[in-house]
Design a protein around this motif. Structure first.
Motif, PDB file in Angstrom:
ATOM      1  N   ASN A 169       0.949  -1.198   0.001  1.00 24.78           N
ATOM      2  CA  ASN A 169       0.029  -0.024   0.043  1.00 24.78           C
ATOM      3  C   ASN A 169       0.874   1.263  -0.047  1.00 24.78           C
ATOM      4  N   ILE A 170       2.060   0.929  -0.623  1.00 21.76           N
ATOM      5  CA  ILE A 170       3.007   2.248  -0.710  1.00 21.76           C
ATOM      6  C   ILE A 170       3.169   2.526  -2.116  1.00 21.76           C
ATOM      7  N   GLY A 171       2.886   3.795  -2.616  1.00 22.90           N
ATOM      8  CA  GLY A 171       3.291   4.221  -3.903  1.00 22.90           C
ATOM      9  C   GLY A 171       2.866   5.892  -4.238  1.00 22.90           C
ATOM     10  N   GLU A 172       2.625   5.972  -5.457  1.00 24.06           N
ATOM     11  CA  GLU A 172       2.468   7.576  -5.841  1.00 24.06           C
ATOM     12  C   GLU A 172       0.932   7.718  -5.332  1.00 24.06           C
ATOM     13  N   THR A 173       0.430   8.812  -4.875  1.00 25.47           N
ATOM     14  CA  THR A 173      -0.816   9.581  -4.344  1.00 25.47           C
ATOM     15  C   THR A 173      -1.784   9.084  -5.371  1.00 25.47           C
ATOM     16  N   GLU A 174      -1.739   9.343  -6.580  1.00 26.06           N
ATOM     17  CA  GLU A 174      -2.719   8.892  -7.549  1.00 26.06           C
ATOM     18  C   GLU A 174      -3.177   7.519  -7.571  1.00 26.06           C
ATOM     19  N   ASP A 175      -2.384   6.490  -7.186  1.00 26.13           N
ATOM     20  CA  ASP A 175      -2.618   4.997  -7.142  1.00 26.13           C
ATOM     21  C   ASP A 175      -2.969   4.552  -5.825  1.00 26.13           C
ATOM     22  N   GLN A 176      -3.478   5.504  -4.938  1.00 28.76           N
ATOM     23  CA  GLN A 176      -3.891   4.931  -3.671  1.00 28.76           C
ATOM     24  C   GLN A 176      -5.020   4.215  -3.527  1.00 28.76           C
ATOM     25  N   LYS A 177      -5.843   4.404  -4.541  1.00 26.76           N
ATOM     26  CA  LYS A 177      -7.635   3.737  -4.547  1.00 26.76           C
ATOM     27  C   LYS A 177      -7.200   2.389  -5.494  1.00 26.76           C
ATOM     28  N   ILE A 178      -6.043   2.005  -5.894  1.00 25.80           N
ATOM     29  CA  ILE A 178      -5.761   0.845  -6.512  1.00 25.80           C
ATOM     30  C   ILE A 178      -4.958  -0.179  -5.594  1.00 25.80           C
ATOM     31  N   MET A 179      -4.195   0.373  -4.763  1.00 25.74           N
ATOM     32  CA  MET A 179      -3.359  -0.349  -3.769  1.00 25.74           C
ATOM     33  C   MET A 179      -4.085  -1.055  -2.780  1.00 25.74           C
ATOM     34  N   GLU A 180      -3.467  -2.257  -2.283  1.00 25.34           N
ATOM     35  CA  GLU A 180      -4.103  -3.010  -1.248  1.00 25.34           C
ATOM     36  C   GLU A 180      -2.955  -3.028  -0.079  1.00 25.34           C
TER      37      GLU A 180
END
Length: 187
Positions: A169-180
């Protein structure tokens, strides 16, 4: 052609990638279980806060969380998961090739020693590496990298057949809704 770091490069210590997909978040540097305590002690010695998460686990059945962790991962120091916390970006000192120096270079994890080799069949060079992009291939002086990669590969042979990956669940802000976050059964 011999492999060597490109002048002023520290890209492999800075950029982290999503793997195996954005759902899992960005991955950190692979840390074997027997390396974990040593890396944590090196962080204390260097007065650094680090974050080590699980990476790969195994279990006998697919209806529970892993019973054994095969690998951990050292996460980057930035919110988006980038930049190894052991990369010295503030002192102004330079590595022998002119990039930012590693604070634990002589004691770095096996995964760092294996880079730019990628475990595949056959073993390949990481095409994100500036040397590999600019020079194409390296035929010589990769013996220590191959040795490190083979040690890692030998530790990744699971005694159980059910394999789990840890989503950071770590990454770019725009990818937060995709990450688990947490353990996900590998399909």
């Amino acid at each position: 052609m011999e492999f060597h770091c490109i002048e002023d490069c520290a890209q492999c210590c800075i950029e982290r990638e999503y793997y195996p997909s954005k759902k899992f978040g960005k991955i950190g540097v692979l840390i074997l279980p027997e390396e974990k305590d040593r890396i944590e002690k090196l962080a204390i010695k260097n007065k650094l806060k680090i974050k080590i998460l699980p990476r790969i686990g195994v279990s006998e059945k697919n209806d529970s969380i892993p019973s054994k962790i095969l690998a951990y991962q050292l996460m980057g120091s930035e919110k988006n998961g980038n930049t190894c916390p052991f990369l010295d970006t503030v002192s102004g000192e330079k590595s022998p090739h002119g990039g930012h120096p590693c604070k634990i270079y002589n004691e770095r994890p096996l995964a760092c020693k294996a880079y730019p080799l990628i475990e595949s069949d056959p073993i390949t060079l990481d095409q994100k590496c500036k040397f590999c992009k600019e020079c194409g291939n390296a035929d010589d002086n990769l013996n220590s990298e191959i040795e490190a990669l083979l040690k890692i590969k030998g530790k990744m042979i699971p005694e159980y057949s059910v394999i789990w990956r840890y989503a950071t669940n770590i990454g770019e802000t725009e990818d937060q809704k995709i990450m688990e976050s947490g353990w996900i059964l590998e399909e």
